[in-house]
Motif scaffolding. Structure first.
Motif, short mmCIF file in Angstrom:
data_model
loop_
_atom_site.label_atom_id
_atom_site.label_comp_id
_atom_site.label_asym_id
_atom_site.label_seq_id
_atom_site.Cartn_x
_atom_site.Cartn_y
_atom_site.Cartn_z
N SER A 139 0.86 -1.19 0.00
CA SER A 139 0.00 0.00 0.00
C SER A 139 0.89 1.23 0.00
CB SER A 139 -0.91 0.00 1.23
OG SER A 139 -1.75 1.14 1.24
N LEU A 140 0.50 2.22 -0.80
CA LEU A 140 1.30 3.43 -0.98
C LEU A 140 0.48 4.65 -0.56
CD1 LEU A 140 3.87 4.84 -2.20
CD2 LEU A 140 2.68 4.81 -4.39
N ASP A 141 1.09 5.51 0.23
CA ASP A 141 0.37 6.73 0.64
C ASP A 141 1.39 7.80 1.00
OD1 ASP A 141 -1.72 8.42 1.15
OD2 ASP A 141 -2.71 7.12 2.61
N SER A 142 0.89 9.03 1.17
CA SER A 142 1.77 10.15 1.51
C SER A 142 1.17 10.96 2.65
CB SER A 142 1.99 11.04 0.28
OG SER A 142 0.77 11.68 -0.09
N GLN A 143 2.03 11.73 3.29
CA GLN A 143 1.63 12.58 4.40
C GLN A 143 2.43 13.87 4.33
OE1 GLN A 143 3.25 11.66 8.35
NE2 GLN A 143 1.18 11.83 9.20
N SER A 144 1.75 14.99 4.29
CA SER A 144 2.41 16.29 4.29
C SER A 144 2.52 16.79 5.72
CB SER A 144 1.63 17.30 3.44
OG SER A 144 1.63 16.92 2.08
N VAL A 145 3.72 17.22 6.10
CA VAL A 145 3.95 17.70 7.47
C VAL A 145 4.68 19.03 7.41
CG1 VAL A 145 3.99 15.41 8.54
CG2 VAL A 145 6.10 16.37 7.61
N LYS A 146 4.43 19.85 8.42
CA LYS A 146 5.10 21.14 8.51
C LYS A 146 6.55 20.95 8.95
CE LYS A 146 0.93 23.71 9.71
NZ LYS A 146 0.28 24.58 10.74
N THR A 147 7.39 21.85 8.52
CA THR A 147 8.78 21.87 8.98
C THR A 147 8.92 22.98 10.03
OG1 THR A 147 9.30 23.29 7.10
CG2 THR A 147 9.80 20.96 6.89
N SER A 148 9.90 22.79 10.89
CA SER A 148 10.07 23.74 11.99
C SER A 148 11.03 24.86 11.65
CB SER A 148 10.57 23.01 13.24
OG SER A 148 11.84 22.44 12.99
N GLU A 149 11.93 24.60 10.72
CA GLU A 149 12.93 25.61 10.37
C GLU A 149 13.45 25.31 8.97
OE1 GLU A 149 16.86 24.27 12.51
OE2 GLU A 149 15.23 24.32 13.94
N GLY A 150 14.56 25.92 8.59
CA GLY A 150 15.08 25.75 7.24
C GLY A 150 15.63 24.37 6.99
N GLY A 151 16.05 24.17 5.76
CA GLY A 151 16.58 22.88 5.35
C GLY A 151 16.34 22.67 3.88
N GLU A 152 16.71 21.49 3.39
CA GLU A 152 16.57 21.21 1.97
C GLU A 152 15.16 20.69 1.65
OE1 GLU A 152 19.52 18.30 1.12
OE2 GLU A 152 18.49 16.69 2.17
N ARG A 153 14.75 20.92 0.42
CA ARG A 153 13.50 20.40 -0.13
C ARG A 153 12.28 20.77 0.73
NH1 ARG A 153 15.23 14.25 -1.99
NH2 ARG A 153 17.01 14.86 -3.28
N ILE A 154 12.03 22.04 0.86
CA ILE A 154 10.85 22.52 1.56
C ILE A 154 9.97 23.25 0.55
CG2 ILE A 154 9.99 24.12 3.33
CD1 ILE A 154 12.50 23.54 4.93
N GLY A 155 8.69 22.92 0.54
CA GLY A 155 7.77 23.53 -0.40
C GLY A 155 6.38 23.64 0.18
N TYR A 156 5.42 24.02 -0.67
CA TYR A 156 4.05 24.25 -0.20
C TYR A 156 3.11 23.28 -0.91
CZ TYR A 156 -0.33 26.62 0.90
OH TYR A 156 -1.59 26.90 1.36
#
Length: 293
Positions: A110-127
């Motif tokens: 089974s395949l699924d995804s989950q979007s989570v907020k980031t707390s600070e900077g870093g690589e690969r952050i988007g909306y």
């Protein structure tokens, strides 16, 4: 040879039985010529990583009676880079499946995804415009028991189909048997069958969409897909995973793998750490129904 004394553990620390499951699979330190003996045992280091994962605290806030955070973080990063977490996860998953009377090689996923907020900077952050979340997106591929086969973390702005291609690439080499992969409509778009065709041709896997009931508002427990949703529920019991605190996606993936290692080690030690309640009871009932099909 380690000269340290075992210190009292926390609720997040691995028990003796769990440590007996994990310890043989971890790399052994090679003392350098002329170097001093290790001051902190591997178990104390793992307990420190486990404390950070379970409590959600910053590395620098780890208790003083555990290993120094610099030591724990250095080991965590090294074992992430050399693939230790993934190797341990794979070995324990096979053992859990064998103990449940199943073939170590899963036949469906089974395949699924989950979007989570980031707390600070870093690589690969988007909306993620759909979920209205600025951060990262976790893609997980799980077997019918909810045990992770693969995980990929990327920008929340990346659509599901590119994330699925990343996590499914090479699945046939790693797991020769899976032929069915259940997913939601975000992965299988009737107007764009590129991913389905690619998976069928490249990985010999059939991606099957499990659609939502448009007449039902709000959250729905969907057949097959609920297994991956339950896995996300297990993961977010660890407070470090309720958000993405890692600056690098490789270490975000490693935290997820370590969370699954803790869960599987507890199962193999007959010390289940996942909660028991109405949700888990209903999940067990649905799993029994799926197995009858």
């Amino acid at each position: 040879m380690c000269v340290c004394v075992r210190k009292p553990g926390y609720d997040s620390s691995l028990t003796d039985a769990q440590w007996a499951v994990v310890e043989p699979l971890l790399p052994r330190a090679h003392p350098s010529v002329g170097g001093r003996p290790r001051v902190h045992s591997r178990r104390l280091v793992v307990d420190t990583i486990s404390y950070v994962l379970a409590s959600g605290c910053a590395w620098r806030s780890a208790p003083r009676d555990l290993a120094p955070w610099t030591t724990a973080y250095r080991v965590f990063a090294a074992w992430t880079a050399d693939g230790t977490w993934q190797r341990v996860r794979d070995v324990l998953r096979d053992r859990v499946r064998e103990r449940d009377g199943r073939d170590p090689q899963p036949s469906a996923a089974s395949l699924d995804s989950q979007s989570v907020k980031t707390s600070e900077g870093g690589e690969r952050i988007g909306y993620d415009a759909g979920k209205r979340v600025r951060g990262r997106k976790r893609h997980v591929l799980v077997d019918t028991l909810g045990l992770i086969l693969g995980v990929a973390v990327g920008s929340a702005s990346v659509q599901d189909r590119p994330g699925a291609r990343r996590i499914l690439t090479g699945i046939r080499r790693a797991f020769p048997l899976p032929e069915l992969v259940w997913a939601d409509g975000g992965y299988v778009n009737s107007e764009d069958a590129t991913l389905v065709d690619w998976a069928r041709r490249q990985e010999k896997a059939e991606i099957v969409a499990v659609p939502r009931n448009a007449d039902v508002a709000g959250f729905q427990v969907l057949p097959r897909r609920w297994v991956a949703e339950r896995t996300f529920g297990w993961l977010t019991r660890c407070r470090r995973l309720t958000r993405d605190y890692e600056r690098k996606t490789a270490r975000a993936e490693a935290m997820i793998q370590f969370a699954m290692i803790r869960l599987m080690a507890a199962r193999l030690a007959d010390e289940h750490i996942e909660p028991r309640g109405p949700i888990e009871t209903e999940a067990a009932r649905r799993l029994a129904e799926d197995l009858k099909d």
